[in-house]
Scaffold this motif. Structure first.
Motif, short mmCIF file in Angstrom:
data_model
loop_
_atom_site.label_atom_id
_atom_site.label_comp_id
_atom_site.label_asym_id
_atom_site.label_seq_id
_atom_site.Cartn_x
_atom_site.Cartn_y
_atom_site.Cartn_z
N UNK A 142 0.68 -1.23 -0.17
CA UNK A 142 -0.23 -0.06 0.00
C UNK A 142 0.86 1.10 0.08
N UNK A 143 2.11 1.06 0.25
CA UNK A 143 2.89 2.43 0.47
C UNK A 143 3.36 2.75 -0.95
N UNK A 144 3.31 1.83 -1.88
CA UNK A 144 3.88 2.24 -3.32
C UNK A 144 2.92 2.46 -4.51
N UNK A 145 1.51 1.94 -4.24
CA UNK A 145 0.70 1.93 -5.21
C UNK A 145 -0.41 2.92 -5.38
N UNK A 146 -0.11 4.06 -4.46
CA UNK A 146 -1.16 5.01 -4.42
C UNK A 146 -0.51 6.38 -4.80
N UNK A 190 -4.26 11.56 -15.91
CA UNK A 190 -4.77 12.89 -15.20
C UNK A 190 -4.57 12.94 -13.84
N UNK A 191 -4.62 11.80 -13.08
CA UNK A 191 -4.42 11.66 -11.67
C UNK A 191 -3.01 11.13 -11.31
N UNK A 192 -2.06 10.96 -12.21
CA UNK A 192 -0.78 10.66 -12.03
C UNK A 192 -0.69 9.34 -11.01
N UNK A 193 -1.39 8.26 -11.37
CA UNK A 193 -1.41 7.10 -10.71
C UNK A 193 -0.21 6.24 -10.69
N UNK A 196 -11.48 6.77 -1.80
CA UNK A 196 -11.74 6.80 -3.33
C UNK A 196 -12.88 7.48 -3.67
N UNK A 197 -12.88 7.77 -5.04
CA UNK A 197 -14.11 8.53 -5.38
C UNK A 197 -14.41 7.92 -6.89
N UNK A 198 -15.58 7.75 -7.11
CA UNK A 198 -15.91 7.61 -8.20
C UNK A 198 -15.96 8.31 -9.55
N UNK A 199 -15.10 8.12 -10.52
CA UNK A 199 -14.81 9.17 -11.82
C UNK A 199 -15.71 8.63 -12.78
N UNK A 200 -15.91 7.50 -12.82
CA UNK A 200 -16.95 7.26 -14.12
C UNK A 200 -17.80 5.77 -13.91
N UNK A 201 -18.62 5.64 -14.66
CA UNK A 201 -19.34 4.46 -14.57
C UNK A 201 -20.27 4.15 -15.94
N UNK A 202 -20.64 3.03 -16.15
CA UNK A 202 -21.54 2.89 -17.33
C UNK A 202 -22.66 3.61 -17.47
N UNK A 252 -22.67 -6.74 -13.32
CA UNK A 252 -23.61 -5.93 -13.06
C UNK A 252 -22.93 -4.21 -12.99
N UNK A 253 -21.57 -4.14 -12.93
CA UNK A 253 -21.11 -2.86 -12.77
C UNK A 253 -19.97 -2.61 -13.89
N UNK A 254 -19.52 -1.28 -14.06
CA UNK A 254 -18.31 -0.97 -14.70
C UNK A 254 -18.01 0.33 -13.88
N UNK A 255 -17.07 0.34 -13.38
CA UNK A 255 -16.74 1.43 -12.46
C UNK A 255 -15.14 1.94 -12.52
N UNK A 256 -14.74 3.05 -12.59
CA UNK A 256 -13.65 3.66 -12.50
C UNK A 256 -13.58 4.47 -11.45
N UNK A 257 -12.64 4.23 -10.58
CA UNK A 257 -12.31 5.16 -9.50
C UNK A 257 -10.84 5.73 -9.24
N UNK A 258 -10.86 6.52 -8.54
CA UNK A 258 -9.46 7.27 -8.26
C UNK A 258 -9.34 7.17 -6.63
N UNK A 259 -8.19 6.46 -6.56
CA UNK A 259 -8.04 6.09 -4.95
C UNK A 259 -6.84 6.64 -4.45
N UNK A 260 -6.96 7.46 -3.49
CA UNK A 260 -5.89 8.12 -2.55
C UNK A 260 -5.14 7.23 -1.84
N UNK A 261 -5.89 6.14 -1.33
CA UNK A 261 -5.22 5.25 -0.45
C UNK A 261 -6.37 4.11 -0.50
#
Ligand code: KG4
Ligand code: ZN
Length: 353
Positions: free
Chosen positions: A142-146, A277-280, A169-175, A156-165
């Protein structure tokens, strides 16, 4: 509220949101800094054969099968060495999913919690998919991936999330219409492949040409991170209809390969744009569709192409436990326990993230 004050906890997890009955028994430790899971038992009873003649999941049949499977799987876990007295808590999926199916797991979990006098934590199936990365053999640090971008692609779902840790996290897109898995299943049905269609399309696509048919890439150029798969599905339908009218031979393998390529193009383009965009530092992919090896390989190749310099390249983390299982529910139950997050212990078919 259950206080997260123990270094190590023994968890029994239960999943019945769709057509897999699943239980797992794990010991979790490490807290939010380094969640670690030792798996003692992990069992899944699939209902694929039961639903196959109907071309999709029949909720009433799913409910009956869960009720039959739950005590048998519990016995299997106990026979494998779990002593219910040693559990710290039980965790169960409360949503999203098919409500009659969800209730079976919830009622079973409630009974066990009462019988053994254990706390019960309700958890979210989507967080389960998201955290399934944590129970994989190759444990991410977890120290290296955020910050990270997470893509959840299921039936049932298609979701794109932006995670700080791990927990912010925040949903940025979905179907805006069909989920990816749903599109796979529907297209499979159009070309007479059995349910569930995803793995069948993947198999058939290996014999086909992904460039044969130029299916649309819906919303790929849109500035937002939403997806749409219903139009793509319809263009497969039109292609079949037009070919039949023109008495043109159709090559199912080419349809499967071209459809799969159209899907992966859209998923990859949007995900990589979000990474920039989020420098992931990492991309986490989970959910049933992430079992698709071609999609994984195309993701890996596109990441390399987009980020040719290794040190700039985001790490690709794909869950080993893509399709529904109970280990992912143990992981999300543990995260809820650590955060003191409490879901109502009742089925919520539309529960969101
Ligand atoms: O995550 P999951 O097991 O259940 C839900 O939460 O929905 O996902 C099931 C979906 C189904 O639509 C199935 O066709 C799809 O995942 N799937 C695949 C593959 N394996 C399962 N889609 C594409 N390629 C696969 N190999
Ligand atoms: Zn799922």
């Amino acid at each position: 509220m259950i206080l997260a004050n123990k270094e190590k906890v023994n968890i029994l997890s239960i999943e019945t949101s769709c057509d897999e009955t699943a239980l797992s028994f794990v010991t979790a430790s490490g807290g939010l800094k380094k969640p670690t899971f030792v798996v003692h038992g992990d069992v899944v009873a699939s209902q694929i054969k039961l639903h196959q003649p109907f071309g999709g999941v029949v909720p009433a049949l799913a409910k009956r099968a869960h009720i039959e499977h739950l005590p048998l799987l519990f016995k299997e876990i106990v026979d494998g060495g779990m002593r219910p007295e040693e559990l710290d808590f039980i965790t169960v999926t409360v949503g999203p999913g098919l409500e009659p199916a969800l209730w079976t797991g919830i009622e079973f979990a409630k009974q066990l919690a009462e019988q053994y006098n254990k706390p019960l934590i309700g958890t979210n199936h989507l967080e389960g998919h998201l955290y399934s990365i944590l129970v994989s053999k190759e444990k991410p640090d977890p120290k290296k991936i955020f910050p990270a971008i997470a893509l959840i692609v299921s039936g049932g779902h298609t979701l794109l999330l932006q995670m700080d840790d791990l927990t912010h996290f925040k949903k940025i897109g979905e179907t805006v219409d069909d989920a990816v898995g749903e599109a796979f299943d529907k297209v499979a049905r159009m070309i007479d492949l059995p349910y569930p269609g995803g793995p069948e399309i993947e198999r058939l696509a290996k014999e086909g040409n992904p460039m044969a048919i130029n299916f649309p890439r819906p919303m790929v150029g849109h500035k937002n991170y939403n997806f749409s798969f219903s139009g793509l599905k319809t263009s497969v339908l039109y292609y079949l209809r037009d070919s039949a009218k023109a008495k043109k031979d159709i090559v199912k393998a080419d349809i499967a390969a071209s459809f799969q390529r159209a899907v992966s193009d859209v998923l990859i383009k949007k995900t990589l744009r979000a990474v920039e965009e989020f420098d992931a530092k990492s991309i986490m992919i989970s959910g049933g569709v992430s079992a698709n090896r071609t999609l994984r390989a195309e993701f890996a190749a596109s990441i390399e192409k987009r980020f040719p310099i290794k040190k700039d390249r985001p790490e690709l983390l794909v869950s080993e436990f893509s399709t529904d299982n109970a280990l992912m529910i143990a992981a999300s139950g543990y995260m809820d326990y650590l955060r003191g997050k409490e879901y109502k212990i009742e089925a919520d078919g539309n529960l969101n993230l």
